[in-house]
Design an enzyme around this catalytic site. Sequence first.
Site, PDB file in Angstrom:
ATOM      1  N   TYR A 125      12.678  -1.703   3.879  1.00  0.00           N
ATOM      2  CA  TYR A 125      11.246  -1.495   3.645  1.00  0.00           C
ATOM      3  C   TYR A 125      10.709  -0.426   4.588  1.00  0.00           C
ATOM      4  CZ  TYR A 125       6.235  -2.358   4.104  1.00  0.00           C
ATOM      5  OH  TYR A 125       4.865  -2.206   4.188  1.00  0.00           O
ATOM      6  N   TYR A 163       5.536  -1.135  -2.451  1.00  0.00           N
ATOM      7  CA  TYR A 163       6.525  -2.208  -2.571  1.00  0.00           C
ATOM      8  C   TYR A 163       6.557  -2.878  -1.206  1.00  0.00           C
ATOM      9  CZ  TYR A 163      10.964  -4.571  -3.589  1.00  0.00           C
ATOM     10  OH  TYR A 163      11.944  -5.512  -3.800  1.00  0.00           O
ATOM     11  N   THR A 164       6.070  -4.123  -1.116  1.00  0.00           N
ATOM     12  CA  THR A 164       5.870  -4.764   0.186  1.00  0.00           C
ATOM     13  C   THR A 164       6.719  -6.004   0.422  1.00  0.00           C
ATOM     14  OG1 THR A 164       3.988  -6.022  -0.704  1.00  0.00           O
ATOM     15  CG2 THR A 164       3.503  -3.912   0.378  1.00  0.00           C
ATOM     16  N   TRP A 203       0.280  -6.507   9.961  1.00  0.00           N
ATOM     17  CA  TRP A 203      -0.070  -7.920   9.792  1.00  0.00           C
ATOM     18  C   TRP A 203      -1.363  -8.105   8.985  1.00  0.00           C
ATOM     19  CZ3 TRP A 203       1.129 -11.046  14.886  1.00  0.00           C
ATOM     20  CH2 TRP A 203       2.425 -10.725  15.319  1.00  0.00           C
ATOM     21  N   ASP A 242       1.679   3.147 -12.798  1.00  0.00           N
ATOM     22  CA  ASP A 242       2.904   2.492 -12.362  1.00  0.00           C
ATOM     23  C   ASP A 242       3.613   3.393 -11.354  1.00  0.00           C
ATOM     24  OD1 ASP A 242       5.296   1.210 -12.020  1.00  0.00           O
ATOM     25  OD2 ASP A 242       5.721   0.960 -14.152  1.00  0.00           O
ATOM     26  N   GLN A 255      -4.113  -6.721  -1.369  1.00  0.00           N
ATOM     27  CA  GLN A 255      -5.136  -7.108  -0.402  1.00  0.00           C
ATOM     28  C   GLN A 255      -6.128  -5.979  -0.113  1.00  0.00           C
ATOM     29  OE1 GLN A 255      -3.839  -9.945   2.846  1.00  0.00           O
ATOM     30  NE2 GLN A 255      -1.882  -8.936   2.445  1.00  0.00           N
ATOM     31  N   LYS A 289       9.222   3.355   3.630  1.00  0.00           N
ATOM     32  CA  LYS A 289       7.868   3.749   4.013  1.00  0.00           C
ATOM     33  C   LYS A 289       7.904   5.015   4.877  1.00  0.00           C
ATOM     34  CE  LYS A 289       4.438   1.905   3.369  1.00  0.00           C
ATOM     35  NZ  LYS A 289       3.423   2.135   2.290  1.00  0.00           N
TER      36      LYS A 289
END
Length: 279
Positions: A120, A56-57, A145, A31, A11, A124
């Site tokens: 996750y 990685y979400t 969000w 990568d 996004q 992070k």
Amino acid sequence: MTILAFGRTGQVATELSYLPNVMCFGRDDADLTDPVACAKLVETHRPRAVINAAAYTNVDRAEVEEDIAHLVNAEAPKAIAQACADIDIPFVHISTDYVFDGSGHDPWPPDARPFPLNTYGRTKLSGENAISEVGGRYVILRTSWVFSPNGENFVKSMLRLGATRDELRIVADQVGGPTPARDIALACHTIAKELMVSPGKAGVYHLSGTPDCSRADFAREIFTIAQMPCDVEAILTCEFPTPADRPKNSRLDCGSLEQRFGISRPNWHSYLQAQLTEC
């Protein structure tokens, strides 16, 4: 001025690709499961700044793919940060509200103590800590969000589900600021340029959309603007179990970002209306 961005199809990365003098590198070129190769890319191109919009979400899948999530979210950013520090260029890294446990009701300031609830968030946070330890001209920009016309996000999920159902059960005790990906990209671009001349502004900042709202209220607004006859039944998080726990309070204090970079919280309602009108 050339800015190198990790990510091409996500996004924020998609929005970055629309900005001038930004080179976006996708998985075929960079990568993030190969941190050494990512660092070499920076060393080879020697850009004026680097923005990391790749991660990685998949929050739930990370619970069973922790090694991959850690490699992408922690080891790769560390290697990129070191490469940027070695040639003394700014590094802007996007992080998440998921580094907090979501307790209380007050907005989280950037210096609040993180305590992630899920894998996750932990990966992070590990990436944040590694970047901070490397030092240099870096900014960690936490956001929440994220939504846009591209990729997977809450807005697109609601539109897909709302088109086939009369009612959806949506959690009402998770509160945060929906944030347009376009504004995150613009913020990263502005920060990168500012760090070129003002390295003293390095640190951790927050950016989220305004006003804060619940997931249920966000869904209601999506259906209202899209003119979809889908009702929303407000439920509690405990009524909608997921593999990974989610923070209930994702409110972010964005004051320092505005004070130091002149970047205000974007109005998500205006962007959402424009996005759905275009659709």
